[in-house]
Write an enzyme that holds these catalytic residues in place. Structure first.
Site, mmCIF file in Angstrom:
data_model
loop_
_atom_site.group_PDB
_atom_site.id
_atom_site.type_symbol
_atom_site.label_atom_id
_atom_site.label_comp_id
_atom_site.label_asym_id
_atom_site.label_seq_id
_atom_site.Cartn_x
_atom_site.Cartn_y
_atom_site.Cartn_z
ATOM 1 N N ASN A 10 -2.726 51.559 35.657
ATOM 2 C CA ASN A 10 -3.071 50.135 35.669
ATOM 3 C C ASN A 10 -4.575 50.059 35.466
ATOM 4 O OD1 ASN A 10 -3.605 47.475 36.135
ATOM 5 N ND2 ASN A 10 -2.975 47.471 38.288
ATOM 6 N N LYS A 12 -6.376 47.469 35.122
ATOM 7 C CA LYS A 12 -7.021 46.282 35.709
ATOM 8 C C LYS A 12 -7.988 45.665 34.692
ATOM 9 C CE LYS A 12 -5.950 48.191 40.175
ATOM 10 N NZ LYS A 12 -6.260 48.366 41.584
ATOM 11 N N HIS A 96 1.340 42.072 41.211
ATOM 12 C CA HIS A 96 0.366 43.021 41.758
ATOM 13 C C HIS A 96 -0.383 42.349 42.911
ATOM 14 C CE1 HIS A 96 -3.151 45.572 42.167
ATOM 15 N NE2 HIS A 96 -2.426 46.517 41.590
ATOM 16 N N GLU A 98 -3.357 42.224 43.738
ATOM 17 C CA GLU A 98 -4.583 41.498 43.376
ATOM 18 C C GLU A 98 -4.240 40.107 42.838
ATOM 19 O OE1 GLU A 98 -6.218 44.662 40.992
ATOM 20 O OE2 GLU A 98 -6.439 45.837 42.833
ATOM 21 N N GLU A 166 2.919 49.396 46.794
ATOM 22 C CA GLU A 166 1.475 49.600 46.861
ATOM 23 C C GLU A 166 0.947 48.977 48.148
ATOM 24 O OE1 GLU A 166 -0.297 50.244 42.698
ATOM 25 O OE2 GLU A 166 -0.213 48.083 42.997
ATOM 26 N N GLY A 172 -7.566 51.254 45.995
ATOM 27 C CA GLY A 172 -9.003 51.328 45.719
ATOM 28 C C GLY A 172 -9.847 51.718 46.915
ATOM 29 N N SER A 212 -4.611 54.611 45.721
ATOM 30 C CA SER A 212 -5.435 55.816 45.809
ATOM 31 C C SER A 212 -4.645 57.096 45.517
ATOM 32 C CB SER A 212 -6.138 55.900 47.173
ATOM 33 O OG SER A 212 -7.011 54.792 47.342
HETATM 34 P P1 13P Z 1 -6.010 52.675 42.900
HETATM 35 O O1 13P Z 1 -5.212 53.824 42.348
HETATM 36 O O2 13P Z 1 -7.357 52.529 42.261
HETATM 37 O O3 13P Z 1 -6.041 52.687 44.395
HETATM 38 O O4 13P Z 1 -5.217 51.335 42.481
HETATM 39 C C1 13P Z 1 -3.861 51.263 42.736
HETATM 40 C C2 13P Z 1 -3.322 50.061 42.055
HETATM 41 O O5 13P Z 1 -3.582 48.934 42.438
HETATM 42 C C3 13P Z 1 -2.486 50.263 40.875
HETATM 43 O O6 13P Z 1 -1.836 49.087 40.510
#
Ligand code: 13P
Length: 251
Positions: A10, A12, A96, A98, A166, A172, A212
């Site tokens: 992803n 982002k 997601h 976010e 997740e 992150g 992560s």
């Molecule tokens: P990270 O792997 O950077 O923690 O992000 C996970 C994520 O949100 C994937 O959609």
């Protein structure tokens, strides 16, 4: 029952066209024959869908990070399923954390998107997960159950549905869920799938872990019986890291 693992990056809000081309050039040099054992995907920003599709050149499936649930209309700044299809894009992330946190995505809008995507024969990679406060107050099971029931009720077909668990506190942050913490939630999700769709479909459903995940912890996660791959943020941005993760999963 063997489920084909999925490793999905992803991206982002990262990368430009030139960076996408450079990524796939290097990625192609790292490709191993073992990689056929996994489905490799990237969820990329809208403006990069076409260039990623071209640069990936069949090495990976390119999907969107979001899509609108209406077919068309006065929705400034939104993109429809037909507009994705127009580019040859056949799937999207949905819900997601976010998007849930910052853009008002709710169980209801996630459900509508899952319905439209699965009805259109497109892949819906639907994300669920609890916040840190929810985990600390022992609500993980209740929150994930609510999110998943809403997605399962909305899915027109389970064949084009993939779930990503997740935990928000792991995204992150460098705080990966332990193998056991992740497995416990994945098992819960597969149990809900069994109740909803029956044993055969539940056994086929792929449930990815995200938060992560990195080259050095993906193997342990993948050994868990109900973890079928990863949705990877930071560690999907560099070909060397992402290739190492695919190597781990396909060995
Ligand atoms: P990270 O792997 O950077 O923690 O992000 C996970 C994520 O949100 C994937 O959609």
């Amino acid at each position: 029952m063997m489920r084909t693992p999925i490793l999905a990056g992803n991206w982002k809000m990262h990368k430009t066209s030139a960076e996408v081309r450079a990524f796939f050039k290097e990625f192609s040099q790292r490709t191993q024959s073992n990689w056929v054992r996994a489905d490799i995907m990237f969820a990329v920003p809208y403006t990069l869908l076409a260039v990623a599709q071209e640069a990936a050149d069949g090495m990976a499936t390119i999907i969107a990070q979001n899509v609108h649930f209406e077919a068309s209309g006065a929705y400034t700044g939104e993109i429809s399923i037909d507009q994705l299809r127009d580019l040859g894009i056949l799937g999207s992330l949905v819900g997601h954390s976010e998007r849930r946190q910052y853009y008002g995505e709710t169980d209801d809008t996630v459900a509508k998107k899952v319905t439209r995507l699965t009805d259109a024969g497109m892949l819906a990679l639907a994300c669920v997960g609890e916040s840190r406060a929810e985990r600390e107050s022992n609500q993980t099971e209740a929150v994930v159950t609510r999110q998943i029931q809403s997605i399962f009720n909305a899915a027109k077909s389970i064949d084009r549905l993939v779930i990503a668990y997740e935990p928000v506190w792991a995204i992150g942050t460098g705080l990966t869920a332990t193998d056991e913490q992740a497995q416990a939630v994945h098992k819960l999700i597969r149990g809900l799938a069994r109740e909803h769709f029956g044993e055969g479909s539940a056994a086929k459903l792929r449930i990815l872990y995200g938060g992560s995940a990195k080259p050095d912890n993906i193997a342990g996660l993948m050994q868990q019986p109900d973890i079928d791959g990863g949705l990877i943020g930071g560690a999907s941005l560099k070909p060397i890291d992402f290739a190492a993760m695919i190597d781990n999963v396909t060995q």
